[in-house]
Design a protein around this motif. Structure first.
Motif, PDB file in Angstrom:
ATOM      1  N   THR A 183       0.546  -1.063  -0.260  1.00 60.59           N
ATOM      2  CA  THR A 183      -0.111   0.266   0.426  1.00 60.59           C
ATOM      3  C   THR A 183       0.933   1.353   0.145  1.00 60.59           C
ATOM      4  O   THR A 183       1.384   1.650   0.897  1.00 60.59           O
ATOM      5  CB  THR A 183      -1.249  -0.031   1.033  1.00 60.59           C
ATOM      6  OG1 THR A 183      -1.828  -1.092   1.076  1.00 60.59           O
ATOM      7  CG2 THR A 183      -1.731   0.928   1.223  1.00 60.59           C
ATOM      8  N   PRO A 184       0.292   2.059  -1.165  1.00 65.22           N
ATOM      9  CA  PRO A 184       1.627   2.893  -1.345  1.00 65.22           C
ATOM     10  C   PRO A 184       1.222   4.199   0.012  1.00 65.22           C
ATOM     11  O   PRO A 184       0.458   4.423   0.710  1.00 65.22           O
ATOM     12  CB  PRO A 184       0.807   4.160  -2.328  1.00 65.22           C
ATOM     13  CG  PRO A 184       0.058   3.358  -2.889  1.00 65.22           C
ATOM     14  CD  PRO A 184       0.255   2.413  -2.004  1.00 65.22           C
ATOM     15  N   CYS A 185       1.905   5.423   0.560  1.00 65.79           N
ATOM     16  CA  CYS A 185       1.736   5.738   2.341  1.00 65.79           C
ATOM     17  C   CYS A 185       2.693   7.159   1.552  1.00 65.79           C
ATOM     18  O   CYS A 185       3.365   8.042   0.369  1.00 65.79           O
ATOM     19  CB  CYS A 185       2.787   5.258   2.958  1.00 65.79           C
ATOM     20  SG  CYS A 185       2.466   3.683   3.791  1.00 65.79           S
ATOM     21  N   MET A 186       1.838   8.086   2.087  1.00 63.68           N
ATOM     22  CA  MET A 186       2.687   9.795   1.788  1.00 63.68           C
ATOM     23  C   MET A 186       2.672  10.497   3.627  1.00 63.68           C
ATOM     24  O   MET A 186       1.668  10.269   4.169  1.00 63.68           O
ATOM     25  CB  MET A 186       1.753  10.747   1.127  1.00 63.68           C
ATOM     26  CG  MET A 186       2.190  11.744   0.524  1.00 63.68           C
ATOM     27  SD  MET A 186       0.676  12.851  -0.019  1.00 63.68           S
ATOM     28  CE  MET A 186       1.285  12.773  -1.145  1.00 63.68           C
ATOM     29  N   MET A 187       3.358  11.099   3.499  1.00 68.44           N
ATOM     30  CA  MET A 187       3.680  11.709   4.719  1.00 68.44           C
ATOM     31  C   MET A 187       3.313  13.554   4.607  1.00 68.44           C
ATOM     32  O   MET A 187       3.830  14.229   4.354  1.00 68.44           O
ATOM     33  CB  MET A 187       5.826  11.549   5.696  1.00 68.44           C
ATOM     34  CG  MET A 187       5.012  12.052   6.706  1.00 68.44           C
ATOM     35  SD  MET A 187       4.592  10.186   8.149  1.00 68.44           S
ATOM     36  CE  MET A 187       6.173   8.884   7.221  1.00 68.44           C
TER      37      MET A 187
END
Length: 619
Positions: free
Chosen positions: A521-525
């Protein structure tokens, strides 16, 4: 409608119960009559209502009381047979048989009764004068039939009335004492009227009446027949016809007339076509049609469903301001048994300056319901009459079940239109603000939202490479030790920390390492509250170094403390990541990649707005 009908004949000995059954079957009077006829089944194709019918005889000489009680409990309708030339058998109807049957049946689901006066060939007079007071006394009695087993008079009619009493009962529809329809029947027919009133002007015009007629009876009404119907209403009431169309009062009057004239089947045909059962409740099979959803598949509305929902919106947007006022929302949901949308919905989707749900917000809420709880969506579409208005087998035809996400990953493309982004972060990190900013609300507007009206979801459209997509944001409660499968199941993850709080980033780092480091699952901060002073985070790595080490995008600065609506570029990026999870992080970090996606979004947002305004002008 019932799958079969079970008719029981009871009465005193020698009144002719067995003879009636044998005369029906052989179409001639039997020379030798047994004590009791065996149970017979009449096939569906030879009955007027096309329903298999079981006819059961009772004999006091051959059967015990216990056997009689069992047959009473199994019967759908009971014919109490008396002899028209035998006063004692008539007296027994009220002194013995009706009390016995009532004692053996549940008060709330009494079996319909038919009084059958046999041997009419032996007398000159009718027994009706004696029977009518009995019929008026007991509401369970559907009708009375005088017949003769010997000369076959009214035999087939008797069993037709018995069938009709089960398939088209009077009880749920009409109160004979009051001479008017029951409240539950009025409520059901009122919903049917509102669903059929396609332009919501309170009148069924000729076009709507013809559609209603074709829907229920598979044939339109001839122009003269339409006028005849309206003339009947005009003669009996002043406000039954307006602007040459049928009002709700006129519609209800017509059905009262049908019932009073013994044409219950007309009203029942309408009720059943619109999904009602014998208790005037909507069938579970109607509200919840079978829909198989394999694992890792999602549910979306298809094009025809959106067209239908658009027509429902147009029908209730009386002032044509492209938003639904509280009164318009209330009117829309009058066909529901309860109000399905609470005040949180206004903080889940886009609203106008008055806080009213816009056209885009309305479609977004339906999209959200379909994605999160498709069974509820099916139920709602059922109340609105989707399958009837759109002439579909069921509202399951409105749903697209997407293919397995693993196949999307393998093929590196998707046809899905709705993507889910779960928002995680410590308390006070700005998750709720991030949801509300997606709906165009800056910090000033967000402060006006009541605590008990807040929502853990928000949904809106974004444009990626010119394609309109829905992004569904879900705020996950920050309980680090108890993240459920639902908390983790999404298309993209957003980890939010407060740049001004030195302990905020640690939560994001721990959640990422425990749950998402090894997932696909791609993640963004998100570096939230970027308008404030950036404090040094109490963690072994800086947020930037943490992202570099784990091959994530650099933390994205974000704030909603703006004069205008907050910037939506981040939401476009999140949707892009959800659509293309297979892409390498290097590709996603590429500035040209983001530039292409955001330029496409800007161009199509402008085009989309222009097209939207053109549609509004047409509407």
């Amino acid at each position: 409608m019932r799958k079969d009908v079970r008719i029981l004949l009871v009465g005193e000995p020698k009144v002719g119960k067995t003879s009636l059954i044998m005369s029906l079957v052989s179409e001639e009077f039997p020379d030798d009559v047994p004590l009791r006829a065996e149970e017979i089944t009449i096939p569906a194709d030879v009955t007027p209502e096309r329903v298999p019918t079981h006819i059961v005889d009772y004999s006091e000489a051959e059967q015990s009381d216990e056997q009689l009680y069992q047959e009473i409990s199994k019967a759908n309708v009971i014919c109490i047979v008396y002899s028209v030339n035998n006063k004692k058998s008539i007296e027994k109807v009220t002194s013995h048989w009706i009390p016995l049957i009532n004692d053996r049946t549940d008060k709330d689901s009494r079996v319909p009764l038919i009084l059958v006066g046999n041997k009419s060939d032996l007398v000159e007079h009718s027994s009706m004068e004696t029977i009518l007071p009995i019929m008026n006394q007991y509401s369970d009695i559907e009708t009375c039939v005088e017949c003769s087993a010997k000369n076959l008079k009214n035999i087939s009619e008797l069993f037709y009335y018995a069938q009709k009493a089960v398939l088209h009962p009077t009880g749920p529809l009409y109160c004979p004492e009051e001479k008017e329809m029951k409240p539950s029947c009025i409520k059901s027919l009122t919903r049917i009227f509102k669903v059929s009133d396609l332009d919501n002007d309170g009148i069924l015009n000729d076009k709507e009446l013809n559609f209603f007629q074709r829907t229920c009876f598979n044939m339109p009404l001839a122009p003269q027949a339409l006028e005849d119907v309206k003339n009947v209403v005009r003669k009996n009431m002043t406000d039954g016809v307006e602007d040459n169309g049928l009002t709700l009062k006129g519609f209800l009057f017509l059905h009262t007339l049908f019932i009073q004239r013994g044409r219950h089947e007309t009203t029942w045909t309408v009720l059943r076509r619109f999904g009602y059962d014998d208790d005037l409740e909507l069938h579970q099979e109607y509200l919840f049609p079978l829909l198989k959803i394999p694992a890792d598949c999602t549910t979306e509305l298809n094009h025809n469903a959106y067209l239908f929902l658009q027509s429902v919106f147009d029908k209730h947007d009386k002032d044509r301001d492209c938003a639904l006022s509280p009164d318009e929302v209330k009117d829309l949901f009058k066909v529901f048994p309860y109000m399905p949308w609470g005040p949180d919905v206004n903080n889940t989707v886009c609203t106008n300056d008055q806080g009213w749900i816009t056209y885009q917000g309305y479609l977004s809420q339906w999209t959200l319901t379909t994605y999160l709880d498709v069974q509820r969506c099916l139920e709602y579409l059922g109340y609105l009459g989707y399958s009837i208005i759109c002439e579909q087998e069921s509202q399951a035809a409105a749903i697209t079940v997407t293919r397995n996400k693993r196949i999307d990953l393998q093929k590196k493309q998707t046809q899905r239109s709705v993507f889910r982004c779960n928002i995680l972060g410590a308390r006070g990190s700005g998750k709720t603000s991030f949801l509300q900013a997606f709906l165009g609300r800056n910090l000033l507007k967000q402060r006006k939202i009541r605590e008990d009206h807040k929502s853990f979801y928000s949904i809106n459209t974004t444009y990626v490479y010119g394609q309109e997509k829905y992004l569904l944001l879900h705020e996950v409660m920050p309980d680090f030790d108890f993240l459920s499968e639902e908390d983790l199941a999404c298309d993209v993850v957003c980890l939010v920390y407060d740049v001004n709080n030195p302990r905020s980033f640690e939560y994001c780092a721990k959640v990422y390492k425990q749950y998402f480091m090894d997932s696909k699952t791609p993640c963004m901060m998100i570096a939230s509250k970027s308008d404030l002073h950036e404090a040094r985070q109490h963690y072994s790595l800086t947020p930037l170094d943490f992202c570099r080490k784990n091959k994530l995008h650099p933390p994205q600065p974000w704030t909603c403390n703006t004069v205008d609506a907050p910037n939506k570029d981040l939401y476009t990026k999140l949707t892009t990541m959800a659509m293309y999870p297979h892409m390498a992080q290097a590709d996603l970090k590429s500035s040209t990649f983001w530039l292409r996606a955001s330029v496409g979004a800007t161009v199509f947002a402008v085009l989309g707005f222009a097209m939207y305004r053109a549609i509004l002008k047409q509407r």
